[in-house]
Structure formats: C-alpha cells, structure tokens
Scaffold this motif. Structure first.
Motif, PDB file in Angstrom:
ATOM      1  N   ALA A 249    -104.798  -4.253 -12.467  1.00 46.48           N
ATOM      2  CA  ALA A 249    -105.133  -2.880 -12.860  1.00 46.48           C
ATOM      3  C   ALA A 249    -104.205  -2.313 -13.931  1.00 46.48           C
ATOM      4  CB  ALA A 249    -105.107  -1.975 -11.630  1.00 46.48           C
ATOM      5  N   VAL A 250    -103.013  -2.904 -14.131  1.00 45.34           N
ATOM      6  CA  VAL A 250    -102.082  -2.356 -15.117  1.00 45.34           C
ATOM      7  C   VAL A 250    -102.565  -2.644 -16.538  1.00 45.34           C
ATOM      8  CG1 VAL A 250    -100.108  -2.524 -13.559  1.00 45.34           C
ATOM      9  CG2 VAL A 250    -100.633  -4.434 -15.115  1.00 45.34           C
ATOM     10  N   ASP A 251    -101.976  -1.935 -17.492  1.00 48.10           N
ATOM     11  CA  ASP A 251    -102.329  -2.147 -18.894  1.00 48.10           C
ATOM     12  C   ASP A 251    -101.694  -3.409 -19.468  1.00 48.10           C
ATOM     13  OD1 ASP A 251    -103.879   0.280 -19.226  1.00 48.10           O
ATOM     14  OD2 ASP A 251    -101.973   1.360 -19.090  1.00 48.10           O
ATOM     15  N   LEU A 252    -100.508  -3.736 -18.998  1.00 47.97           N
ATOM     16  CA  LEU A 252     -99.831  -4.950 -19.459  1.00 47.97           C
ATOM     17  C   LEU A 252     -98.692  -5.286 -18.523  1.00 47.97           C
ATOM     18  CD1 LEU A 252     -97.387  -4.247 -22.436  1.00 47.97           C
ATOM     19  CD2 LEU A 252     -98.304  -2.437 -20.972  1.00 47.97           C
ATOM     20  N   ALA A 253     -98.214  -6.527 -18.635  1.00 45.04           N
ATOM     21  CA  ALA A 253     -97.016  -6.960 -17.917  1.00 45.04           C
ATOM     22  C   ALA A 253     -95.884  -7.107 -18.920  1.00 45.04           C
ATOM     23  CB  ALA A 253     -97.268  -8.276 -17.192  1.00 45.04           C
ATOM     24  N   VAL A 254     -94.660  -6.843 -18.449  1.00 47.50           N
ATOM     25  CA  VAL A 254     -93.494  -6.909 -19.309  1.00 47.50           C
ATOM     26  C   VAL A 254     -92.405  -7.683 -18.581  1.00 47.50           C
ATOM     27  CG1 VAL A 254     -92.643  -4.673 -18.485  1.00 47.50           C
ATOM     28  CG2 VAL A 254     -91.864  -5.539 -20.677  1.00 47.50           C
TER      29      VAL A 254
ATOM     30  N   LEU B 235     -92.078  -4.183 -26.056  1.00 49.80           N
ATOM     31  CA  LEU B 235     -92.695  -2.939 -25.590  1.00 49.80           C
ATOM     32  C   LEU B 235     -91.862  -1.739 -26.024  1.00 49.80           C
ATOM     33  CD1 LEU B 235     -94.844  -1.409 -24.022  1.00 49.80           C
ATOM     34  CD2 LEU B 235     -93.546  -1.846 -21.915  1.00 49.80           C
ATOM     35  N   ALA B 236     -90.544  -1.879 -25.991  1.00 45.38           N
ATOM     36  CA  ALA B 236     -89.672  -0.788 -26.434  1.00 45.38           C
ATOM     37  C   ALA B 236     -89.937  -0.431 -27.892  1.00 45.38           C
ATOM     38  CB  ALA B 236     -88.213  -1.176 -26.238  1.00 45.38           C
ATOM     39  N   ALA B 237     -90.209  -1.444 -28.718  1.00 46.70           N
ATOM     40  CA  ALA B 237     -90.466  -1.199 -30.140  1.00 46.70           C
ATOM     41  C   ALA B 237     -91.739  -0.392 -30.344  1.00 46.70           C
ATOM     42  CB  ALA B 237     -90.557  -2.520 -30.887  1.00 46.70           C
TER      43      ALA B 237
ATOM     44  N   ALA C 164     -97.201  -0.298 -17.144  1.00 47.68           N
ATOM     45  CA  ALA C 164     -96.692  -1.645 -17.355  1.00 47.68           C
ATOM     46  C   ALA C 164     -96.065  -2.166 -16.069  1.00 47.68           C
ATOM     47  CB  ALA C 164     -95.651  -1.660 -18.476  1.00 47.68           C
ATOM     48  N   ALA C 165     -96.362  -3.420 -15.737  1.00 48.18           N
ATOM     49  CA  ALA C 165     -95.775  -4.070 -14.570  1.00 48.18           C
ATOM     50  C   ALA C 165     -94.590  -4.908 -15.015  1.00 48.18           C
ATOM     51  CB  ALA C 165     -96.809  -4.955 -13.886  1.00 48.18           C
TER      52      ALA C 165
ATOM     53  N   ASP D 245     -98.769 -13.870 -19.587  1.00 43.68           N
ATOM     54  CA  ASP D 245     -99.034 -13.053 -20.775  1.00 43.68           C
ATOM     55  C   ASP D 245     -98.088 -11.867 -20.905  1.00 43.68           C
ATOM     56  OD1 ASP D 245     -99.932 -11.625 -18.612  1.00 43.68           O
ATOM     57  OD2 ASP D 245    -101.886 -11.101 -19.475  1.00 43.68           O
ATOM     58  N   ALA D 246     -96.980 -11.862 -20.127  1.00 43.91           N
ATOM     59  CA  ALA D 246     -96.039 -10.743 -20.184  1.00 43.91           C
ATOM     60  C   ALA D 246     -95.328 -10.709 -21.530  1.00 43.91           C
ATOM     61  CB  ALA D 246     -95.016 -10.866 -19.062  1.00 43.91           C
TER      62      ALA D 246
END
Length: 274
Positions: A236-241, A210-212, A196-197, A203-204
């Motif tokens: 390349a990351v799976d998701l942004a947070v 994400l913690a949940a 995760a970035a 779309d973050a």
C-alpha cells in the motif's frame, strides 16, 4: 504540601506503584486506568512542563529537597515518601533515580489535527519493544518529526520504560494510536503525504535519493523488530526506502535506523542541504 511517610509496602494508597516490573500487567492496567508512570525527577518535570497532571508523587526521602518546588506547586497532590528499601519492595526494583510520579494520561489528539500542519510523520507498525519505542521518540523529538503515529498493536509510548528511554521527549512529540492499520494509510495520502516504508526490498531506493526529492510531506513507516513490515503495508505504500549498508551488514536496529532516516529525510528549504 500533602506528604505521607510510608511505613508498609502493603499501603493501599501506593497501588499505582506496585510491582512496576510486571510488563504484562502494566500494559493492560495503565492505559485502562488512564495513567502512566514518569520516572526520575527530570522526566516528571518534563511531564509537568508538557501540561500533564500528576495523580501522586513517590520518592525517597533524600529527594524531598530537590523536588520541593514541584511539591509546592501541587499542594493538593499526595507525595508518598519512604526509605529506599521500602520503595524497592513496593516497585520491585531499585530506584536509581530516586523519584517518580503517577500521571494522568492526556486526552488523545485527533489524527486530522496532528496531520494538519505536519511535514514529517513517523508511523510505527507493531513495534513492541518499549526500549525501541522510547528511543524512536527521542530521535523524533530531536530530528524534525512533527508527529508519530502508532499501529493498534504497537507498544505504549507512555509505558514506564518507553518514557525513561525517551528521557521524557515522548511528551514533546504529538502522537496518536491508529484505529486501523494499514487502512488508515489512506488518511495520510488524503493529507498529501508521500508514504515510504523503511524496508529492504528489491525496488527500495537509497535514503539519500529520496532526500534529494525533498517531498513536501513525508510519512516514514518503520516495521516491527525481526519480522519486518507486513506484506499488506508494503503493497500500500508509495515506495520503499533503504539505508545503504557496508561490510556485509544487512540491517540496523529499528531505533538506530530511525535516527539515520529522520536526519537524512528532514525537510529542506531547498534541494540543497541546509
């Protein structure tokens, strides 16, 4: 004990401590020579407790009694003693903490070894401010981060300012410098990490969302100051947070943001909070 009382700032035996304020010189010299500087009695004690080997000690005479046990434990290691004015002339700054040591750098830990049992990993992408690097390591040590990976262009965690700001906790957190980034992200994914970035994108997801999810293995990427994360990494990351902000504030300093994210994303035994 091998104690030497200094009489001149030109003494060649203390070249490890000469002009420590020259950042460019130090960034090149210390890694190349396999050394780093541990500043203050607390930090050098933490370095020794971590198993790091001293090259020499360097201290004001008034600190001699305080470090008597350390010097006695390493009788073969020279200790250079001088008055405050002379030590300042050598280093280029006032030694508020009175003592320091030139230490041998430990051997780098293999990446696969670091990742083997880790659940939470931080990745520092091109963070060049040594104060931020040290502060991130201090948060990592306190908040359940098992390892820190740094990109090839990231600042040196063992640079004097990084070590000092981290209060020596940089010795407690296993870390490694990546050889190729973001290509090495594939190694994280091979080890089962969700990557995760921490970046404000369209779309973050919020950090508490994400913690949940409580991913079993999570690598959190922190981008450089100012410019933020590279487009190649974001692709390349799976998701942004992101950390939700109020009152029109759009971001935090990367070190402050790391502490918030490390705490919120710590591994939980269940979906509920511990």
């Amino acid at each position: 004990m091998t104690i030497h009382f200094l009489e001149s700032a030109a003494d060649p035996r203390v070249s490890d401590y000469t002009q420590l304020t020259d950042v460019h010189l130090r960034k090149l010299r210390e890694p190349a020579e396999g050394m780093y500087i541990a500043e203050s009695s607390r930090v050098l004690r933490r370095a020794l407790a971590a198993g790091h080997r001293p090259r020499s000690f360097f201290l004001a005479e008034k600190w001699l009694a305080d470090l008597q046990d350390v010097l006695a434990a390493y009788p073969e290691v020279p200790a250079f003693i001088g008055n405050v004015a002379l030590l300042e002339e050598i280093t280029g700054f006032h030694l508020h903490r009175g003592a320091m040591a030139a230490m041998q750098r430990p051997a780098p830990a293999p990446l696969h070894e670091l990742l083997a049992g880790a659940r939470r990993v931080a990745v520092l992408e091109d963070i060049v401010d040594h104060t931020n690097v040290g502060a991130i390591f201090r948060s990592a040590a306190a908040l359940d981060i098992d390892a820190v990976l740094i990109s090839p262009r990231c600042g040196d965690p063992l640079y004097r300012r990084s070590v000092r700001v981290s209060m020596g906790t940089v010795f407690q957190v296993p870390w490694a410098r990546l050889e190729s980034w973001p290509q090495d992200m594939s190694v994280l994914k091979q080890h089962g990490f969700t990557v995760a970035a921490l970046e404000l994108t369209g779309d973050a997801v919020d950090v508490d969302q994400l913690a949940a999810r409580n991913p079993d293995r999570l690598a959190l990427v922190l981008g450089t100051e100012g410019a933020g994360m590279s487009a190649e990494t974001l692709a390349a990351v799976d998701l942004a947070v992101k950390i939700p902000m109020r009152a029109g504030v759009d971001s935090l300093n990367v070190a402050a943001a790391s502490a918030v994210a490390f705490w919120e994303l710590r591994p939980r035994r269940s979906q509920g909070r511990r």
